[in-house]
Design a protein around this motif. Sequence first.
Motif, PDB file in Angstrom:
ATOM      1  N   ASP A 118     -32.788 -17.067  81.988  1.00 43.59           N
ATOM      2  CA  ASP A 118     -33.129 -17.709  81.271  1.00 43.59           C
ATOM      3  C   ASP A 118     -31.925 -19.028  80.929  1.00 43.59           C
ATOM      4  O   ASP A 118     -31.167 -18.682  80.911  1.00 43.59           O
ATOM      5  N   VAL A 119     -32.395 -19.659  80.302  1.00 46.94           N
ATOM      6  CA  VAL A 119     -32.560 -21.033  79.840  1.00 46.94           C
ATOM      7  C   VAL A 119     -32.333 -21.855  78.522  1.00 46.94           C
ATOM      8  O   VAL A 119     -33.683 -21.866  78.273  1.00 46.94           O
ATOM      9  N   TYR A 120     -31.799 -21.819  77.879  1.00 49.81           N
ATOM     10  CA  TYR A 120     -31.543 -21.824  76.289  1.00 49.81           C
ATOM     11  C   TYR A 120     -31.250 -23.190  76.072  1.00 49.81           C
ATOM     12  O   TYR A 120     -29.972 -23.523  76.309  1.00 49.81           O
ATOM     13  N   LEU A 121     -31.502 -24.009  74.795  1.00 52.26           N
ATOM     14  CA  LEU A 121     -30.659 -25.341  74.576  1.00 52.26           C
ATOM     15  C   LEU A 121     -30.418 -24.621  73.131  1.00 52.26           C
ATOM     16  O   LEU A 121     -31.264 -24.123  72.213  1.00 52.26           O
ATOM     17  N   ILE A 122     -29.598 -24.489  72.538  1.00 54.75           N
ATOM     18  CA  ILE A 122     -28.864 -23.883  71.664  1.00 54.75           C
ATOM     19  C   ILE A 122     -28.165 -25.155  71.192  1.00 54.75           C
ATOM     20  O   ILE A 122     -27.348 -25.729  71.240  1.00 54.75           O
ATOM     21  N   THR A 123     -28.567 -25.167  69.655  1.00 54.29           N
ATOM     22  CA  THR A 123     -28.643 -25.871  68.579  1.00 54.29           C
ATOM     23  C   THR A 123     -27.408 -25.246  67.021  1.00 54.29           C
ATOM     24  O   THR A 123     -28.486 -23.986  66.974  1.00 54.29           O
ATOM     25  N   ILE A 124     -26.533 -25.399  67.166  1.00 49.70           N
ATOM     26  CA  ILE A 124     -25.492 -24.695  65.616  1.00 49.70           C
ATOM     27  C   ILE A 124     -25.252 -25.903  64.936  1.00 49.70           C
ATOM     28  O   ILE A 124     -24.727 -27.271  65.358  1.00 49.70           O
ATOM     29  N   GLU A 125     -25.879 -25.896  63.684  1.00 48.00           N
ATOM     30  CA  GLU A 125     -25.680 -26.381  62.852  1.00 48.00           C
ATOM     31  C   GLU A 125     -24.249 -26.345  62.080  1.00 48.00           C
ATOM     32  O   GLU A 125     -23.281 -25.288  62.629  1.00 48.00           O
ATOM     33  N   PRO A 126     -23.749 -27.189  61.854  1.00 50.51           N
ATOM     34  CA  PRO A 126     -22.361 -27.249  60.965  1.00 50.51           C
ATOM     35  C   PRO A 126     -21.780 -25.881  60.134  1.00 50.51           C
ATOM     36  O   PRO A 126     -22.594 -25.948  59.360  1.00 50.51           O
ATOM     37  N   GLY A 127     -21.014 -24.983  60.954  1.00 50.29           N
ATOM     38  CA  GLY A 127     -20.422 -24.067  60.053  1.00 50.29           C
ATOM     39  C   GLY A 127     -21.552 -22.464  60.393  1.00 50.29           C
ATOM     40  O   GLY A 127     -21.424 -21.437  59.827  1.00 50.29           O
ATOM     41  N   GLY A 128     -22.512 -23.527  61.153  1.00 51.57           N
ATOM     42  CA  GLY A 128     -23.254 -21.757  61.708  1.00 51.57           C
ATOM     43  C   GLY A 128     -22.604 -21.452  63.026  1.00 51.57           C
ATOM     44  O   GLY A 128     -21.911 -21.196  63.429  1.00 51.57           O
ATOM     45  N   SER A 129     -23.042 -20.214  62.718  1.00 52.45           N
ATOM     46  CA  SER A 129     -22.193 -19.101  63.635  1.00 52.45           C
ATOM     47  C   SER A 129     -23.502 -17.436  64.003  1.00 52.45           C
ATOM     48  O   SER A 129     -24.086 -17.756  62.916  1.00 52.45           O
ATOM     49  N   THR A 130     -22.933 -16.757  64.556  1.00 47.42           N
ATOM     50  CA  THR A 130     -24.002 -15.396  65.113  1.00 47.42           C
ATOM     51  C   THR A 130     -23.250 -14.385  64.119  1.00 47.42           C
ATOM     52  O   THR A 130     -24.163 -13.391  63.767  1.00 47.42           O
ATOM     53  N   GLY A 131     -22.040 -14.269  63.633  1.00 46.21           N
ATOM     54  CA  GLY A 131     -21.557 -14.081  61.817  1.00 46.21           C
ATOM     55  C   GLY A 131     -21.211 -12.690  62.757  1.00 46.21           C
ATOM     56  O   GLY A 131     -21.966 -11.937  63.624  1.00 46.21           O
ATOM     57  N   GLY A 132     -20.928 -11.885  61.255  1.00 46.36           N
ATOM     58  CA  GLY A 132     -21.085 -10.337  61.540  1.00 46.36           C
ATOM     59  C   GLY A 132     -19.293 -10.097  62.983  1.00 46.36           C
ATOM     60  O   GLY A 132     -18.956 -11.035  63.173  1.00 46.36           O
ATOM     61  N   ALA A 133     -20.278  -9.103  63.128  1.00 43.98           N
ATOM     62  CA  ALA A 133     -19.622  -8.110  64.034  1.00 43.98           C
ATOM     63  C   ALA A 133     -19.527  -8.693  65.661  1.00 43.98           C
ATOM     64  O   ALA A 133     -21.063  -8.709  65.720  1.00 43.98           O
ATOM     65  N   PRO A 134     -19.222  -8.637  66.753  1.00 43.51           N
ATOM     66  CA  PRO A 134     -19.275  -9.283  67.937  1.00 43.51           C
ATOM     67  C   PRO A 134     -20.762  -7.843  68.140  1.00 43.51           C
ATOM     68  O   PRO A 134     -20.923  -6.929  68.228  1.00 43.51           O
ATOM     69  N   TYR A 135     -21.446  -8.896  69.364  1.00 41.73           N
ATOM     70  CA  TYR A 135     -22.323  -8.024  70.650  1.00 41.73           C
ATOM     71  C   TYR A 135     -22.541  -7.898  71.743  1.00 41.73           C
ATOM     72  O   TYR A 135     -21.921  -8.526  72.435  1.00 41.73           O
ATOM     73  N   ALA A 136     -22.959  -7.040  72.686  1.00 40.34           N
ATOM     74  CA  ALA A 136     -22.838  -6.680  73.841  1.00 40.34           C
ATOM     75  C   ALA A 136     -24.354  -6.521  74.585  1.00 40.34           C
ATOM     76  O   ALA A 136     -24.906  -6.528  73.659  1.00 40.34           O
ATOM     77  N   HIS A 137     -24.948  -7.237  75.584  1.00 38.04           N
ATOM     78  CA  HIS A 137     -25.896  -6.667  76.271  1.00 38.04           C
ATOM     79  C   HIS A 137     -25.733  -6.473  77.810  1.00 38.04           C
ATOM     80  O   HIS A 137     -24.412  -7.064  78.344  1.00 38.04           O
ATOM     81  N   SER A 138     -26.499  -6.023  78.126  1.00 34.01           N
ATOM     82  CA  SER A 138     -26.342  -6.362  79.771  1.00 34.01           C
ATOM     83  C   SER A 138     -26.965  -7.955  80.703  1.00 34.01           C
ATOM     84  O   SER A 138     -27.043  -8.247  79.654  1.00 34.01           O
ATOM     85  N   GLY A 139     -26.444  -8.052  82.190  1.00 36.27           N
ATOM     86  CA  GLY A 139     -26.731  -9.645  82.375  1.00 36.27           C
ATOM     87  C   GLY A 139     -25.248  -9.990  82.376  1.00 36.27           C
ATOM     88  O   GLY A 139     -24.366  -9.333  82.261  1.00 36.27           O
TER      89      GLY A 139
END
Length: 200
Positions: free
Chosen positions: A121-142
Motif C-alpha cells: 500500500d502506498v500512502y501520502l501522509i501529511t503531518i501538521e507542525p508538532g503532530g506525531s503518532t504519540g504515546g508508545a511505539p507500535y509494531a506490526h507485520s511487514g
Amino acid sequence: MQIESMEPIDDDSAAGADAQLGRRIRHLRKARELSLKDVAERSGLSVSFISQIERGRSSASVRVLVRIANALNVRLSGLFDESDDDEAIVQRRETRRRIAFRDTSISKELVTPTHPNPKLDVYLITIEPGGSTGGAPYAHSGAEAGIVVKGVLELCVEGETHVLREGDGFSFDSNRPHQFGNPGTGLTQVIWVNSRAAGE
C-alpha cells in the motif's frame, strides 16, 4: 515531485471521516460475524471504545487502527475503502480516501487502488507542525519504506531517532517498534509504503 498542499484538518471534515471509517469497521466486523467483544479480545481494546469508533464518536489513532485491522484480519488499507476490485490499476486523485487523526494531527491518503489482498500500500501522509503518532511505539507485520517530499520527519525505530528532510528516504521492518512525527514549523508530507510480510 509536486505534492498538493493540504488545508489543516478541520473538525467537520475529520468528524465526517470518523463516521465513514466507523461504518466501514462495523461492516467488516459484521461480514466476519464477529461481535464487539470478539474484536475487543483480539485487539486488546475495550468494547466501549470500539463501539464509539464504529459510531463515529471517537477518533482512532494510527496505532489503534493497526490493532483493529489485525483483529479483523485485513490490511490497514482495507479500512479506507469499500472497493474490492482485484483488477483496479489506477487510483484517481479525486476518489482516493483520506483519514484524519485529529488527536495526532496526521492524515493518511491511500494513493494506490484498494485490493482485497494487496502486496503493498502506498500512502501520502501529511503531518501538521508538532503532530506525531504519540504515546508508545507500535509494531506490526511487514516492511515499510518512504521518502520525505516536504518538511521534516522525525522517525524513531527501536529507540533510535532519525531526522529526515526533503529528499531523504528510509526503510525498516515493521515488526521493529516505531513512531514518527513532525518537529518542524511547517507541514510535513511523506510518501509512505507498507508491504505485507511474506506468506501473509
